[in-house]
Design an enzyme around this catalytic site. Structure first.
Site, PDB file in Angstrom:
ATOM      1  N   ASP A 111       0.832  -1.210   0.000  1.00 63.30           N
ATOM      2  CA  ASP A 111       0.000   0.000   0.000  1.00 63.30           C
ATOM      3  C   ASP A 111       0.858   1.249   0.000  1.00 63.30           C
ATOM      4  O   ASP A 111       2.021   1.216   0.377  1.00 63.30           O
ATOM      5  CB  ASP A 111      -0.851   0.029   1.279  1.00 63.30           C
ATOM      6  N   LYS A 131      -0.265   1.908  -8.121  1.00 64.94           N
ATOM      7  CA  LYS A 131      -0.240   1.895  -9.591  1.00 64.94           C
ATOM      8  C   LYS A 131      -1.389   1.066 -10.190  1.00 64.94           C
ATOM      9  O   LYS A 131      -1.502   0.946 -11.398  1.00 64.94           O
ATOM     10  CB  LYS A 131       1.096   1.334 -10.079  1.00 64.94           C
TER      11      LYS A 131
END
Ligand SMILES: C[S@@+](CC[C@H](N)C(=O)[O-])C[C@H]1O[C@@H](n2cnc3c(N)ncnc32)[C@H](O)[C@@H]1O
Length: 410
Positions: free
Chosen positions: A197, A219
């Protein structure tokens, strides 16, 4: 190594590369065998050498240049060690090395070196190298302890790692890499895949072995549910392919971390899943800046709330008028944007406008700062101080306990 000088640890492949050791005394004698073991083409430059070095020269393991140092000795050289007992000669070696862009170790003055020799040891295919040239004996002791513990198995080397397929949810703590648990760190080192994360302590990712697959959640496709579905898919798919997956989160996985959704996804797919708790930010972040969430005689309860939806939002499960009536500490997470509306709801519910508030931004990280306010001034302070997430907002008298000078009139 000089503490003030930043350094970059690296391993060198010296095989068949020219390495020059200037000096033939006891320092050189200690270094030369390691260079030979690395396969280097070792040249010792010194009018005299110890019998041991002379023996190595006689056996053809090093080339001995029986004279004083000349700058051209460093031509075509990759690495050198200035190990004479004459500071001026060592200085000359340093200067010649600098001109030729050769890294140079200094036995007399580490602060004038461009490279340092670590205390090294090996166990089961692993090289342990400890740098700390201000205290070489301490480095050697640390090296000895690490190698000893590797041998005893107290430190598990990668080869003995747990390779059982499955998913481990690891809470990484609030951001400072030192604040992860030992179990969490071990799980990271055992992983084949790490799904990380944005708020997980990312410095720890730099320690991962090169063959570990790193999936950066920041991403993945945007949107809260799309991203979560993709995470669930990735962890389940990798685990079913026989990988050991670490799902790496900030704080604790079950505190506003959607961790249990991942547990359910794993269970549904028949993937074994375990949980390693982390220091959660609503408790850990106030603690590091000296704000206790409970204090005898002041607050006998604390309530952790999400502020990601404003009071009155149809999807909010929080009954703010009831929250306003609580007498203990309130800890608000994900609340920077909605803090003005939350303060208004608490005041409307009967809370005193002079109630102390502490806002801790980027807790445990280099940019950490604390902004002090009251419920009545919170909105204007957040704007004036340009407060941005991540932040923990602590509401209650415990903030005045920690900052009596600021709330003298309270
Ligand atoms: C999605 S929640 C995740 C919480 C996390 N699972 C935990 O247990 O701490 C993100 C919120 O946690 C809080 N937070 C997490 N880390 C923080 C930190 N280092 N400093 C301040 N707040 C932090 C902020 O309120 C942020 O908006």
């Amino acid at each position: 190594m000089d503490d003030e000088l930043p350094t970059y640890p690296a391993g060198l492949r010296l095989s068949e590369r020219r390495v020059v050791v200037v000096g033939g005394g006891h320092v050189a004698q200690r270094r030369v065998p390691q260079l030979i073991a690395a396969g280097a083409d070792v040249h010792v430059v010194s009018p005299q050498v110890t019998p041991a070095i002379e023996g190595l020269a006689g056996a053809g393991e090093v080339t001995w240049h029986e004279r004083g140092f000349e700058d051209t000795d460093l031509d075509d050289t990759w690495y050198c060690i200035a190990a004479t007992d004459d500071g001026a000669v060592n200085e000359q070696v340093s200067a010649a090395a600098e001109v030729r862009r050769v890294f140079c170790v200094r036995s007399d003055d580490g602060t004038r070196a461009t490279a340092w020799t670590p205390a090294t040891g090996r166990h089961d295919g692993v090289t342990v190298a400890v740098l700390g040239n201000r205290e070489p004996q301490r480095s050697a002791r640390i090296r000895d302890e690490i190698v000893e513990q590797l041998r005893e198995g107290t430190i598990a080397a990668r080869r003995q790692r747990d390779r059982t397929p499955g998913v481990v949810l690891v809470g990484g703590g609030p951001g400072d890499p030192e604040l992860i648990s030992i179990a969490g760190r071990k799980a990271l080192m055992d992983a084949d895949v790490v799904v990380a994360d944005r708020l997980a302590p990312r410095e720890l990712l730099g320690d991962l072995p090169a063959d570990v697959e790193l999936v950066d959640v920041a991403k993945l496709p945007r949107g809260r549910s799309a991203q979560q579905e993709e995470i669930n898919r990735v962890i389940v798919e990798r685990a079913l392919a026989g990988k050991r997956v670490v799902r790496f989160k900030g704080g604790d996985s079950f505190v506003f971390g959607r961790g249990y959704e991942e547990v359910l996804a794993c269970r549904e797919a028949g993937v074994p899943v375990t949980v390693i708790p982390g220091i959660s930010s609503p408790v850990g972040v106030p603690a590091v800046v000296g704000i206790p969430v409970t204090h005898r005689g002041v607050a006998h309860e604390f309530t952790v709330l999400s502020g990601h939806l404003p009071p009155g939002h149809p999807e909010s499960l929080t009954h703010w008028p009831a929250v306003a009536q609580l007498t203990g500490t309130l800890v608000l997470m994900m609340a920077v944007e909605n803090a003005p509306a939350i303060a208004t709801a608490l005041l409307d519910g009967g809370r005193d406008p002079s109630t102390p508030v502490g806002v801790v931004c980027d807790g445990t990280m280099p940019a950490e700062r604390t902004v002090l306010a009251t419920l009545g001034t919170l909105a204007e302070e957040l704007a004036a101080q340009d407060v941005r997430p991540p932040a923990i907002i602590v509401v209650g008298d415990v903030v005045a306990v920690a900052h009596p000078e600021h709330f003298a009139d309270h």
